[in-house]
Enzyme design. Sequence first.
Site, PDB file in Angstrom:
ATOM      1  N   SER A  33      41.282  30.246  18.239  1.00  0.00           N
ATOM      2  CA  SER A  33      41.406  30.045  19.681  1.00  0.00           C
ATOM      3  C   SER A  33      42.032  28.722  20.076  1.00  0.00           C
ATOM      4  O   SER A  33      42.626  28.619  21.145  1.00  0.00           O
ATOM      5  CB  SER A  33      40.028  30.167  20.337  1.00  0.00           C
TER       6      SER A  33
ATOM      7  N   HIS B  30      39.661  36.814  20.636  1.00  0.00           N
ATOM      8  CA  HIS B  30      40.947  36.528  21.271  1.00  0.00           C
ATOM      9  C   HIS B  30      42.026  37.530  20.872  1.00  0.00           C
ATOM     10  O   HIS B  30      43.209  37.186  20.803  1.00  0.00           O
ATOM     11  CB  HIS B  30      41.380  35.094  20.948  1.00  0.00           C
TER      12      HIS B  30
ATOM     13  N   LYS C  19      36.109  38.348  27.646  1.00  0.00           N
ATOM     14  CA  LYS C  19      37.478  37.840  27.750  1.00  0.00           C
ATOM     15  C   LYS C  19      38.380  38.961  28.274  1.00  0.00           C
ATOM     16  O   LYS C  19      38.328  39.285  29.441  1.00  0.00           O
ATOM     17  CB  LYS C  19      37.927  37.264  26.406  1.00  0.00           C
TER      18      LYS C  19
END
Length: 410
Positions: A194, A222, A253
């Site tokens: 990340s 991610h 996310k």
Amino acid sequence: MQTRAYSTGHAALRAILQAELDGIRAAGTYKTERVLTSAQAAAVSVAGSAAPVVNFCANNYLGLAGHGGVAAAAKAAVDARGAGLASVRFICGTQDAHKALEATVARFHGTRDAVLYPSCFDANAGLFEALLTDADAVVSDQLNHASIIDGIRLCKARRFRYRNCDMSDLEAQLRAADAAGARIKLIATDGVFSMDGKVAPLDKICDLADKYNAIVFIDECHSTGFFGKHGRGTPEYFGVEGRIDIINSTLGKAVCGAAGGYTASSKEVVDILRQRSRPYLFSNTLPPAVVGAAQKAFELIDTEGVQLREQLQANTNLFRSRMAAAGFTLKGDNHPIVPVMLGDAKLASDVADDMLKKGIYVIGFSYPVVPKGEARIRVQLSAVHTTKQVNDCVDAFIECVEKRKAASKL
């Protein structure tokens, strides 16, 4: 109401902590929190700013945190199932919606089962201790997320660490684990790192796992929902779906931007986590609003995801190409996380403040979040950014960095 007078011991603690805080401020690494006064979106309202600013630091990769359908699903879930369960899962905290979402997660990743957690940090914290003993070994990438590191610290397995994405060193550590007589060898890596936007070479990792009879664990926070042709993450990107043994990821996310995490794996792995994983056993269950929002988000990833992923990639390409042409040093692979390397912690913080005044919301990262001397502004592109917004961000970077560097030479 009378203010509480703390103990003399607490007074000593406060003095120690204040000295440490003063040192953090002096080093230019003190972290402040900007206060949003609007919903998460491409443009947000920030306390103290007269006009909305364009947000380039959210994990809102597909823009689903502000999607009307996701919000409507969350509201409907509250109406149907209430605000919360006031319980952990195994007592009276499991609703039909939780089981349905776990089934959706398992189908999405092509695994036999899945289990929900309050966050992916909890999923990582609860994994290793539940699965491994002192007869086993964890072989971990040195740049793994803090939650993976903390989870490994909680287990009794022997620890081996390899240099970031260095397959020669990974092989050396697997040999060392074999020489130590490890019963189970578990390779642990982020799918995407990340802070660097670097993608782990899962194809090569899987080949080494096969060679040394190891299992592979990845953190997909991610990449879930937007990386790979169909948004199935780094396993799809590298064509190794079915070769990853354990997948942890987040609902907070790209999926719906709210909260929650999970582990997707075989039925045996998931079942032992339900029996032993402490964050699962001793944390309240996910609230219905989050469950409903996530279920809708997974639907949208399939029905609207193609267009969103294409736009996200176009925004990423535009930003990276213009910034590179302007002479900036960028880290990472072709990923929406784009670290703009500035080196100096104070410069990164000052540039971020300057850009906010120009309507661009970014954050500087410095030690201890990243290594000393590697301060950066991490830009994160979203599918809901317009082309103009991306260009405005690049223009602001060029102007603000040039002004700061010129001022430092006076």
